[in-house]
Design a protein around this motif. Structure first.
Motif, mmCIF file in Angstrom:
data_model
loop_
_atom_site.group_PDB
_atom_site.id
_atom_site.type_symbol
_atom_site.label_atom_id
_atom_site.label_comp_id
_atom_site.label_asym_id
_atom_site.label_seq_id
_atom_site.Cartn_x
_atom_site.Cartn_y
_atom_site.Cartn_z
ATOM 1 N N PRO A 1 -3.459 0.261 -3.187
ATOM 2 C CA PRO A 1 -3.054 -0.753 -2.823
ATOM 3 C C PRO A 1 -2.164 -0.961 -4.332
ATOM 4 O O PRO A 1 -3.148 -1.120 -5.440
ATOM 5 N N VAL B 1 -1.581 -6.897 3.342
ATOM 6 C CA VAL B 1 -0.161 -5.801 3.550
ATOM 7 C C VAL B 1 0.533 -7.361 3.290
ATOM 8 O O VAL B 1 0.938 -7.640 4.406
ATOM 9 N N ARG C 1 1.225 -1.030 0.210
ATOM 10 C CA ARG C 1 -0.391 0.192 -0.380
ATOM 11 C C ARG C 1 0.858 1.362 0.221
ATOM 12 O O ARG C 1 2.222 1.796 0.970
#
Length: 234
Positions: free
Chosen positions: A124, A167, A78
């Motif tokens: 993202p 993530v 991200r």
């Protein structure tokens, strides 16, 4: 009766006579009967077929092996901040979180012409995390943001992980999530692993990213391109 006997004698001599020389080779003695000759000819023909098949197989190029994409470390990230490169109008300098304890990575991307700065913030993305660091106009880049592009390279957009993908999660291809350890950056660079893998990365007609026909996956689903179908990935 005498004539018949003479004719048989001449036939016997002819059957036992040496074969004539062929293409300079020495004639070979062939005391075989007429009944044996067809069998020998069939065996010789079969031998030639086997030899021709072996020669054809030896001459055929070996099928190219598919590169091992699991040696690449492809992860969900991200962008936590993004700004224009101070010394290059076409480059962004991004800080990208991929879940590492030392904090976000600095990655430099040539996306200024394709993605507005505001669209890069908090976005993202999918990155390659095991490339050898490169100096990009004075700033060291520690990875690459994977993007889809059309053949003319007039449209470029970062790949998008599905909503809910963690993530730092490592992506895989196909149904098998288990994979070995990725290669070290020096190995990737020395053995040109990325150069081998990249041509087989594409989006399909449904915009799903994949490698050699296998979809790029996360625990939340497949990675996609926002709009580009049947596009290359780099």
């Amino acid at each position: 009766m005498a004539t018949t006997t003479a004719r048989l004698a001449r036939s016997a001599v002819a059957a036992a006579a040496p074969l004539p020389a062929i293409r300079g080779q020495q004639a070979m003695w062939a005391p075989v009967t007429l009944r044996q000759r067809p069998a020998q000819q069939r065996r010789a023909a079969a031998t030639l077929v086997v030899r021709a098949t072996a020669d054809t197989e030896a001459a055929a190029p070996a099928a190219a092996a598919v590169p091992d994409v699991t040696r690449m470390d492809i992860r969900v990230g991200r962008i936590v901040s993004c700004e224009k490169h101070p010394d290059a109008d076409s480059l962004y300098v991004e800080q990208i979180d991929i879940g590492e304890p030392e904090g976000p990575r600095t990655i430099v991307s040539g996306l200024v012409k394709y993605v507005p700065l505001e669209a890069m913030q908090d976005r993202p993305v999918i990155i390659i995390a095991n490339l050898k660091p490169r100096n990009m106009r004075g700033i060291k880049s520690h990875g690459m943001v994977l993007c889809a592009s059309n053949e003319e390279h007039t449209e470029v957009e970062p790949l998008a992980p599905p909503e809910g993908a963690p993530v730092g999660e490592r992506c895989w291809f196909g149904e098998e999530a288990e994979q070995g350890e990725p290669a070290k950056p020096n190995q990737v660079d020395k053995k040109k692993m990325w150069e081998e893998v990249q041509p087989l990365l594409r989006t399909d007609g449904g915009r799903v990213a994949g490698f050699s026909g296998r979809p790029m996956m996360t625990s939340a689903g497949a990675v996609t391109a926002p709009s580009l179908a049947d596009a290359r990935i780099s």
